[in-house]
Enzyme design. Structure first.
Site, PDB file in Angstrom:
ATOM      1  N   SER B 156       2.671  -2.903  13.166  1.00 34.39           N
ATOM      2  CA  SER B 156       2.340  -4.259  13.372  1.00 34.39           C
ATOM      3  C   SER B 156       0.894  -4.096  14.262  1.00 34.39           C
ATOM      4  O   SER B 156      -0.032  -4.827  13.966  1.00 34.39           O
ATOM      5  CB  SER B 156       3.567  -4.958  14.397  1.00 34.39           C
ATOM      6  OG  SER B 156       4.609  -5.091  13.437  1.00 34.39           O
ATOM      7  N   GLU B 434       3.669  -5.361   4.619  1.00 35.91           N
ATOM      8  CA  GLU B 434       2.642  -6.335   4.445  1.00 35.91           C
ATOM      9  C   GLU B 434       2.692  -7.482   5.903  1.00 35.91           C
ATOM     10  O   GLU B 434       2.213  -8.424   5.838  1.00 35.91           O
ATOM     11  CB  GLU B 434       2.663  -7.249   3.339  1.00 35.91           C
ATOM     12  CG  GLU B 434       2.188  -6.390   2.006  1.00 35.91           C
ATOM     13  CD  GLU B 434       0.708  -6.110   2.161  1.00 35.91           C
ATOM     14  OE1 GLU B 434       0.065  -7.032   2.628  1.00 35.91           O
ATOM     15  OE2 GLU B 434       0.231  -5.083   1.436  1.00 35.91           O
TER      16      GLU B 434
END
Lengths: 657, 657
Positions: B156, B434
């Site tokens: 992240s 994603e």
């Protein structure tokens, strides 16, 4: 309004957890049994790799091998009578099965099929003749069998099975026939490859009468070859549990001797006279089925323990993994120090503890009923209801928890070596087998609506609907009138009509009163809606269909109340000390997050003010912060063997620091 | 109180659905593109079997083969410039990708890795030199590549990557190095086997300065052999998507020429001078990342379309499968005629339609921005936020929907041939890749809190927290004051302070006003809690952590409002007729079930009375009964190729009658 990061009140001392002592508390009276299984799991730890590496064929053989070797340690036969080589302790057999759920779940389910379903049917539905013939060999795994109940066309509605067993009085044999394509037996574990024998559920026909579903022992395979008249097909690859050989079976006039009928509850004389001590066919059917309740108790426990594996991994990861500079420029933040991450994992830990103790209660009740300590009709019905409810909540909890834990471990959680792949795929069907969860919760609700009336099991499905919607409704409406309901709650929690506003949020009596109020009020609501529909002349089935989600909600409320009671009772019985303090925190966290997730209902029904509802959410945040430092000890106390966590990248290995 | 089985009001005429016309409406301007993909999916339908049957190695090769063959039809290159053999239409490339999600998802993800991530990085971050060197061959699949961003230690928080690219001025080369074990690239699709080239994200070091994360083209493999200094490891078996070869990569002083830097936004001169038109390093980083937003839009659309496959199967099964005599002694009841089953499936169909139209909006916006039609800073930030939000809701919807549909198909749903196994395992990671959904929703919230302030992207994570909690809060508190909030809502729905009590439940203006009120009120609440924390002198990061679940809820409320707006706009624009009536029912069902599932919040905030809350639940039951007869047409209109449903036992084959 409280601040978001309030310090704990003065006087609060953060408890410390004695992990071995907590493990001993959780393991309870069967600690030795659980430790035997832990040892066996570690011994056969390679099975977790083999599940990924072997072909399906090879993996099935390997699973069978492990099951048979585990059987030799006594682990899987604990529930059978000692004279056949069993352990003679039903509670021990449940404890062993639950603990086995820490490991590969194909092994677990193969054990369940062989010893629980197949062995259980022989033991519970058969008589001495069958026990003598089969038990010794099935306990060792020498004789593998299967439990051929479900058909392609009928899973939940077992009374409507299509397979027929016709008695041929001349030959004194039963003739087993698959009457239609949808009557083929399907999803039958052990059928595709290993079972030599099947317990087949079929409509018994004697003369020109149909006597309903009965069970028969039918040889299906001689070595690797299907017996004459038996056709077997492999169900093929499944989402998970690929170490279990599920298959389909068709019977084309297969003949078995008259003694193949498992005749504990009904028999056919050589001359073709049907005899049973239970007159009513529905009652007979549900009595037979009721003896198989252990499967549900076992699956519920397995779901709860599979959740523990997932939570142990995700928690250990969350105290090692850092991501983003959140409070410091120097170092990224540990995942478990984020408020959101605590909110995601810690209430699930609390619910797992709650379900563990609820499972302990139902396992003990089952032990007592099946050991003959307390075996009356009403107790049996209550046990069946409790087993159904705990199974539903325990297995849904597994699905939800494993998913949350996988997501909480990010991309790493997606690699097969990190355990979630198998946990998720293997447990998925737990919500379906041994009874679809929605069907089970409807059973729970019907038991509540009829107060387990003695006529209850005399009714088929539609009859039950009619019974509930006609005869019983008046009673329930009376029993659950708002007035009486409040009276009962006031007994729990003095405080007059303001009982729900004056009590402290952390008072277990308040929490229990809230869950009890919800349960009874929902039940009354169902009863009134049913009554109104019937009074308007609507078809009972349609009325029932329209209130079905209300029925499910009432059953869920009932079971959640039982779960909280089990947790509260456990904590109350503990001596003062840190363990009691820690489990009290968890119990509060479970109770309040249960109320929070249904707070709309409580507000709609005047039992939660807006202010109090918000206070509950804040309190949950505070409880999470208190539980945070205990999290690793709490998951360690479950005693999942380290080998079963696998996950080298999550619980060890390189980490960002 | 309404009856449970009330007949529809007089005048209501059940609409009939023209399935091809509805399909045309859903397919929109890219119907031809979607039909090309449908044809290709049917052509390669055997891949669904091969996913089960082949070894991982063979399946990976087969998936690569299918991807390359599909590329030859033009299907996968639609977003690239025509001069390199692409289709020159970004919207078309999204439509093609979404439709591909009806089929095997390894093929989908391999396409995403090769053409979206790898090709997208070359196209968006590179300049003509790189386009000339790579685009033509990567569009045909002759040159396979990978996108090496994520590391074991950082997924992240991409700004904290550990890989370093140091500029060696003497050699005019970059030296790429994996500095720590946790800095290895991980989970990289195409890396384990097929990629010849990687786009590597690394901290650029020039002289003694670190310039932040930049992307470099690095050859990693010559044929099957890793290049010198490159070590590659297979990530091994995953929960799903096993046709994609994910792997790990370590770089040990790997040298690439100066031109390997993808230099659209920054460059290093031969003499070692770092140059960029964007001064602020954080802004530069987010600008680079922002060009890759298409990946998120594509994954969101894929999640939504995977849900359609599951719902199509479960709905077709539910109108064929009967279980239990519920309303008749003669025949068992169809699953979809049970109230509970309708409640389980039909709101999911409604939400899928809603998400479909919301996805159409975000895909169009992306097309417009990236085609240069509307490309200002604020629009880009809004697009990024909308893409993040739609991706989060679309992928969580997939996880939830596929699970519900599997359970609604019982044991049959567990067999691999019946599609849910692959759907569930393959889509699981969509919530993570994603961008982790929770991280994405925090981005959405931060955009809202700062009103996409122009300084927004100048900040790193901690800086952003400080910005939000310091500078922006005053503005938000002002902007979202209760007074102004009610004013804005009143513009939507006249009716004074009683706007929420007078309006009809089925008035879209009411539904929108409710969702808008929730969004703005939540946002204001977050702002006030942040301000209070800061005012008390608490560390901004700690304050943010404590309100994190509130932040997520606000972002979710925002995105749900956008989704409902998209649905309402679509329905409003339709000509009168049955299609409009049918979609209005679905839109109401989506809106009311969205309000219902957060009704506790609305009650807590004085915008839903107890009576009205209960009325909403009853209305949902009524809407379900109206949608019930349309269910099959509604799922058929999605145009999932029949071959992609597989599931012979569920949508055809023997059934109990």
């Amino acid at each position: 309004m409280a601040t978001d990061t309030a310090a704990p009140p003065t006087g609060y001392v953060q408890p410390e957890i004695d992990v071995p002592a907590l493990t001993a508390l959780l393991d309870g009276r069967y600690a030795d049994v659980r430790n035997l299984v832990r040892t066996n799991l570690a011994e056969y730890a390679s099975i977790l790799d083999e599940a990924d590496e072997l072909s399906i064929d090879d993996f099935r053989e390997r699973v069978k091998e492990v099951v048979v070797e585990m059987a030799a340690t006594g682990q899987t036969g604990m529930g059978f009578p000692e004279q056949y080589g069993g352990g003679g302790d039903i509670g021990a057999s449940i404890a062993a099965f639950e603990t086995l759920a820490y490991g590969d779940l194909s092994v677990l389910v193969k054990v369940g099929v062989q010893f629980g379903l197949f062995g259980g049917a022989i033991l519970q539905l058969g008589t001495q003749h069958h026990h003598d013939a089969y038990l010794r060999d099935l306990i060792t795994g020498k004789l593998m069998g299967c439990f051929a109940m479900t058909e392609t066309g009928h899973g939940s509605n077992v009374q409507a099975l299509g397979t027929v067993a016709r008695y041929d009085v001349d030959a004194q044999e039963f003739v087993i026939t698959t009457t239609t394509e949808s009557a083929r037996k399907d999803y039958i574990g052990n059928a595709a490859r290993h079972a030599q024998v099947a317990v087949v559920f079929a409509q018994l026909e004697v003369g020109d009468r149909s006597e309903g579903v009965h069970a028969f022992v039918v040889p299906i395979r001689d070595g690797a070859t299907p017996c004459p008249g038996v056709r077997i097909e492999d169900d093929g690859r499944k989402m998970g549990l690929n170490g279990v050989d599920n298959g389909r079976i068709w019977f084309d006039g297969v003949r078995v001797p008259r003694t193949a009928l498992l005749n504990r509850f009904a028999d056919v004389t050589p001359e073709g006279v049907y005899e049973s001590a239970i007159d009513n066919p529905n009652r007979r059917f549900f009595t037979m089925l009721g003896t198989l309740v252990q499967g549900r108790v076992c699956v519920g426990g397995a779901g709860i323990n599979a959740s523990k594996v997932a939570l142990a991994i995700a928690t250990k990861y969350a105290v090692r993994r850092r991501q983003f500079e959140a409070t410091s420029d120097e170092q990224e933040e540990l995942l478990l120090d984020y408020g959101l991450h605590q909110r995601r994992l810690l209430p699930l830990i609390a619910r797992t503890y709650a379900l563990h103790f609820a499972q302990e209660v139902v396992a003990l009740q089952l032990h007592d009923v099946f050991s003959g300590h307390t075996d009356d009709e009403h107790t049996r019905r209550e046990l069946e209801s409790r087993a159904a409810g705990t199974k539903a909540l325990g297995t849904w909890h597994a699905t939800r928890t494993i998913q949350e834990c996988r997501e909480a471990c990010g991309g790493a959680g997606y690699l097969a070596i990190n355990r979630f792949a198998a946990l998720k795929a293997d447990t998925d069907v737990f919500t379906t087998f041994e009874g679809d969860n929605h069907v089970l919760l409807q059973l729970v609700a019907k038991g509540l609506l009829t107060d387990y009336a003695s006529g209850f099991e005399d009714l088929d499905q539609l009859g039950m609907v009619r019974f509930v919607t006609n005869l019983a409704v008046e009673t329930v409406v009376e029993r659950t009138s708002a007035h009486k309901l409040l009276e009962r709650v006031r007994d729990l929690l003095p405080g007059g009509d303001e009982w729900d506003q004056e009590a402290g949020l952390l008072d277990p009596a308040y929490q229990l009163a809230m869950l009890r109020y919800r349960e009874e009020h929902m039940l009354a609501g169902v009863a009134r809606r049913l009554k109104r529909g019937i009074d308007q002349g609507t078809n009972p089935g349609e009325v029932f269909s329209a209130v079905q989600d209300h029925v499910i909600a009432a059953a869920n409320a009932h079971v959640e109340r039982l779960v909280l009671e089990a947790f509260v009772d456990k904590v109350r019985a503990l001596p003062d000390g840190d363990t009691k303090v820690a489990l009290s925190l968890l119990c509060d966290l479970f109770a309040l997050s249960t109320i929070e997730s249904d707070r709309a209902w409580f507000m709609e029904h005047g039992r939660l003010t807006v202010q109090r509802s918000k206070a509950i959410s804040r309190e949950i945040g505070g409880l999470c912060r208190k539980v945070r430092p205990l999290a690793v000890d709490l998951v360690d106390a479950w005693g999942v063997p380290p080998e079963m966590l696998r996950s080298p990248d999550l619980v060890a290995g390189p980490i960002n620091t």
